[in-house]
Design a protein around this motif. Structure first.
Motif, mmCIF file in Angstrom:
data_model
loop_
_atom_site.group_PDB
_atom_site.id
_atom_site.type_symbol
_atom_site.label_atom_id
_atom_site.label_comp_id
_atom_site.label_asym_id
_atom_site.label_seq_id
_atom_site.Cartn_x
_atom_site.Cartn_y
_atom_site.Cartn_z
ATOM 1 N N HIS A 169 62.803 19.713 -22.216
ATOM 2 C CA HIS A 169 64.129 20.002 -21.632
ATOM 3 C C HIS A 169 64.066 21.047 -20.519
ATOM 4 C CE1 HIS A 169 65.783 17.658 -24.932
ATOM 5 N NE2 HIS A 169 65.106 18.413 -25.783
ATOM 6 N N LEU A 170 62.964 21.023 -19.767
ATOM 7 C CA LEU A 170 62.837 21.941 -18.626
ATOM 8 C C LEU A 170 63.644 21.430 -17.442
ATOM 9 C CD1 LEU A 170 58.987 22.621 -18.857
ATOM 10 C CD2 LEU A 170 60.849 24.108 -19.643
ATOM 11 N N LEU A 171 63.690 20.105 -17.302
ATOM 12 C CA LEU A 171 64.474 19.472 -16.239
ATOM 13 C C LEU A 171 65.061 18.175 -16.776
ATOM 14 C CD1 LEU A 171 62.044 19.869 -13.175
ATOM 15 C CD2 LEU A 171 64.191 21.111 -13.500
ATOM 16 N N THR A 172 66.116 17.735 -16.145
ATOM 17 C CA THR A 172 66.674 16.431 -16.499
ATOM 18 C C THR A 172 66.069 15.365 -15.590
ATOM 19 O OG1 THR A 172 68.535 16.841 -14.998
ATOM 20 C CG2 THR A 172 68.856 17.405 -17.322
ATOM 21 N N ASP A 173 66.335 14.106 -15.905
ATOM 22 C CA ASP A 173 65.738 13.000 -15.161
ATOM 23 C C ASP A 173 66.464 12.801 -13.821
ATOM 24 O OD1 ASP A 173 64.221 10.862 -14.449
ATOM 25 O OD2 ASP A 173 65.099 9.459 -15.899
ATOM 26 N N ASN A 174 66.189 13.716 -12.890
ATOM 27 C CA ASN A 174 66.827 13.648 -11.573
ATOM 28 C C ASN A 174 65.855 14.132 -10.496
ATOM 29 O OD1 ASN A 174 66.777 16.407 -12.001
ATOM 30 N ND2 ASN A 174 68.962 16.544 -12.509
ATOM 31 N N PHE A 175 66.380 14.448 -9.306
ATOM 32 C CA PHE A 175 65.528 14.766 -8.159
ATOM 33 C C PHE A 175 64.514 15.890 -8.416
ATOM 34 C CE2 PHE A 175 64.763 17.381 -4.375
ATOM 35 C CZ PHE A 175 64.102 16.452 -3.571
ATOM 36 N N PRO A 176 64.894 17.077 -8.948
ATOM 37 C CA PRO A 176 63.888 18.135 -9.151
ATOM 38 C C PRO A 176 62.726 17.697 -10.045
ATOM 39 C CG PRO A 176 66.086 19.046 -9.344
ATOM 40 C CD PRO A 176 66.244 17.557 -9.297
ATOM 41 N N CYS A 177 63.044 16.947 -11.093
ATOM 42 C CA CYS A 177 62.003 16.457 -12.003
ATOM 43 C C CYS A 177 61.061 15.501 -11.277
ATOM 44 C CB CYS A 177 62.655 15.759 -13.191
ATOM 45 S SG CYS A 177 61.494 15.002 -14.340
ATOM 46 N N HIS A 178 61.621 14.588 -10.513
ATOM 47 C CA HIS A 178 60.804 13.613 -9.769
ATOM 48 C C HIS A 178 59.973 14.316 -8.698
ATOM 49 C CE1 HIS A 178 64.365 10.743 -10.805
ATOM 50 N NE2 HIS A 178 63.578 10.972 -11.847
ATOM 51 N N PHE A 179 60.551 15.323 -8.043
ATOM 52 C CA PHE A 179 59.854 16.052 -6.978
ATOM 53 C C PHE A 179 58.637 16.791 -7.534
ATOM 54 C CE2 PHE A 179 58.943 19.776 -4.433
ATOM 55 C CZ PHE A 179 58.999 19.299 -3.133
ATOM 56 N N VAL A 180 58.830 17.552 -8.602
ATOM 57 C CA VAL A 180 57.731 18.330 -9.194
ATOM 58 C C VAL A 180 56.631 17.403 -9.701
ATOM 59 C CG1 VAL A 180 57.095 19.868 -11.098
ATOM 60 C CG2 VAL A 180 59.205 20.290 -9.811
ATOM 61 N N SER A 181 57.009 16.335 -10.383
ATOM 62 C CA SER A 181 56.029 15.392 -10.919
ATOM 63 C C SER A 181 55.232 14.725 -9.797
ATOM 64 C CB SER A 181 56.737 14.320 -11.750
ATOM 65 O OG SER A 181 57.494 14.895 -12.787
ATOM 66 N N ALA A 182 55.929 14.335 -8.717
ATOM 67 C CA ALA A 182 55.271 13.660 -7.597
ATOM 68 C C ALA A 182 54.341 14.599 -6.836
ATOM 69 C CB ALA A 182 56.320 13.083 -6.649
ATOM 70 N N PHE A 183 54.746 15.855 -6.671
ATOM 71 C CA PHE A 183 53.903 16.827 -5.962
ATOM 72 C C PHE A 183 52.606 17.069 -6.733
ATOM 73 C CE2 PHE A 183 52.458 21.055 -4.745
ATOM 74 C CZ PHE A 183 52.554 20.994 -3.357
ATOM 75 N N GLY A 184 52.727 17.234 -8.053
ATOM 76 C CA GLY A 184 51.531 17.408 -8.884
ATOM 77 C C GLY A 184 50.628 16.195 -8.846
ATOM 78 N N ALA A 185 51.211 15.007 -8.825
ATOM 79 C CA ALA A 185 50.429 13.774 -8.755
ATOM 80 C C ALA A 185 49.670 13.682 -7.437
ATOM 81 C CB ALA A 185 51.356 12.570 -8.914
ATOM 82 N N GLY A 186 50.321 14.054 -6.335
ATOM 83 C CA GLY A 186 49.680 14.007 -5.016
ATOM 84 C C GLY A 186 48.502 14.951 -4.908
ATOM 85 N N PHE A 187 48.642 16.169 -5.463
ATOM 86 C CA PHE A 187 47.563 17.152 -5.400
ATOM 87 C C PHE A 187 46.356 16.689 -6.223
ATOM 88 C CE2 PHE A 187 45.331 20.915 -7.020
ATOM 89 C CZ PHE A 187 44.980 21.512 -5.820
ATOM 90 N N CYS A 188 46.590 16.228 -7.438
ATOM 91 C CA CYS A 188 45.499 15.766 -8.299
ATOM 92 C C CYS A 188 44.771 14.578 -7.665
ATOM 93 C CB CYS A 188 46.038 15.361 -9.668
ATOM 94 S SG CYS A 188 46.577 16.753 -10.670
ATOM 95 N N ALA A 189 45.540 13.661 -7.084
ATOM 96 C CA ALA A 189 44.937 12.477 -6.473
ATOM 97 C C ALA A 189 44.038 12.861 -5.304
ATOM 98 C CB ALA A 189 46.031 11.518 -6.004
ATOM 99 N N THR A 190 44.466 13.822 -4.495
ATOM 100 C CA THR A 190 43.672 14.235 -3.330
ATOM 101 C C THR A 190 42.364 14.881 -3.746
ATOM 102 O OG1 THR A 190 45.755 14.681 -2.175
ATOM 103 C CG2 THR A 190 43.752 15.476 -1.133
#
Length: 308
Positions: free
Chosen positions: A207-228
């Motif tokens: 319950h740190l974030l709800t299923d909306n833009f901030p949650c998607h943004f943080v998850s996507a940024f972490g995914a991009g860094f790990c992938a690189t």
């Protein structure tokens, strides 16, 4: 589905497939110059034609290209890039959840990391088999240096590039670098999809974030860094091998050995900054757009199915 909101209804496979391809194309439109800069930096030191234009940094590379080749040069290969995303992202992202469910044991409510990694590798490999020719053409365009009106263009357009490569190098030329590309995309897909999946799941479960833009943004940024971080070495080898003329490298492994002996191990991380900027930005735009498209498409589907 009666009484449920679009965000509460699980999206169908068709919605995910279409939404992933569309979101990926939109992300490509916004981040393509960064991808072109990454390719130029990765082949620097190898491409004879590009040695006259020394690229320094992401912004410096883009500015040099605009100055020496014109304002449209950062978007070389965009048509092939969009073709690639519609055939590539639709499979590797749109089918990820379905493949993950296929690998999950029946009756199990929890999906393990192993299952997610296996699903990421599977959809990544499937996507490459569908989209490899588009990737080859995209990289050829991005790597080609066009110094002005007096210089020769190897390809007059995207379709001409497909025909020319097939004619000069055989049909196999369109599938050049398939093995390193499967390796690269299996790694990237695992890093992107699994990291996004896990981060989003933890943010929602705690319950740190709800299923909306901030949650998607943080998850996507972490995914991009790990992938690189994990995919850069394979990405550089793939780019150089796919862009090389016939006979320059015997195999992707030969390309890797020549890079190490001639340029040192740091060559594997050439273009890391634009890679991260591109993948980070691409993931944020793609996943945020993808989540919104899924909801919008499900809303349309529900309205069509509604008796009123």
């Amino acid at each position: 589905m009666v009484g449920l909101k679009p965000s509460e209804v699980p999206p169908t496979t068709a919605v995910k497939f279409l939404g992933a391809g569309t979101a990926a194309c939109f992300a490509d439109l916004l981040t393509f110059p960064l991808d072109t800069a990454k390719v130029r930096l990765q082949i620097q030191g190898e491409n004879q034609a590009a040695r006259s234009a020394q690229y320094r940094g992401v912004l410096g590379t883009i500015l040099t290209m605009v100055r020496t080749e014109g304002p449209r040069s950062p978007y070389k290969g965009l048509v092939a890039g969009l073709q690639r995303q519609m055939s590539f992202a639709s499979v590797r992202i749109g089918l990820y959840d379905s493949v993950k469910q296929f690998y999950t044991p029946k009756g199990s409510d929890h999906c393990s990391i192993t299952t997610r990694i296996l699903a990421g590798c599977t959809t990544g490999a499937m996507a490459v088999t569908c989209a490899q020719p588009t990737d080859v053409v995209k990289i050829r365009f991005q790597a080609s240096v066009h110094a002005g009106p007096g210089s020769n263009r190897k390809y007059s357009g995207t379709m001409d590039a497909y025909r020319t490569i097939a004619r000069e190098e055989g049909v196999r030329g369109l599938w050049k670098g398939t093995l390193p590309n499967i390796t690269r995309n299996a790694i990237i897909n695992c890093a992107e999809m699994v990291t996004y999946d896990i981060i989003k799941e933890k943010l929602l479960n705690y319950h740190l974030l709800t299923d909306n833009f901030p949650c998607h943004f943080v998850s996507a940024f972490g995914a991009g860094f790990c992938a690189t971080v994990v995919a850069s070495p394979v990405d550089v080898v793939k780019t150089r091998y796919m862009n090389s003329p016939p006979g320059q490298y015997r195999s992707p492994f030969d390309c890797m050995l020549k890079m190490v002996t001639q340029e040192g191990p740091t060559a594997f991380y050439k273009g890391f900054t634009p890679s991260f900027l591109r993948l980070g930005a691409w993931n944020v735009v793609m996943f945020v757009t993808y989540e919104q498209l899924k909801r919008a498409l499900m809303k349309v589907q529900m309205l069509r199915e509604s008796p009123f």
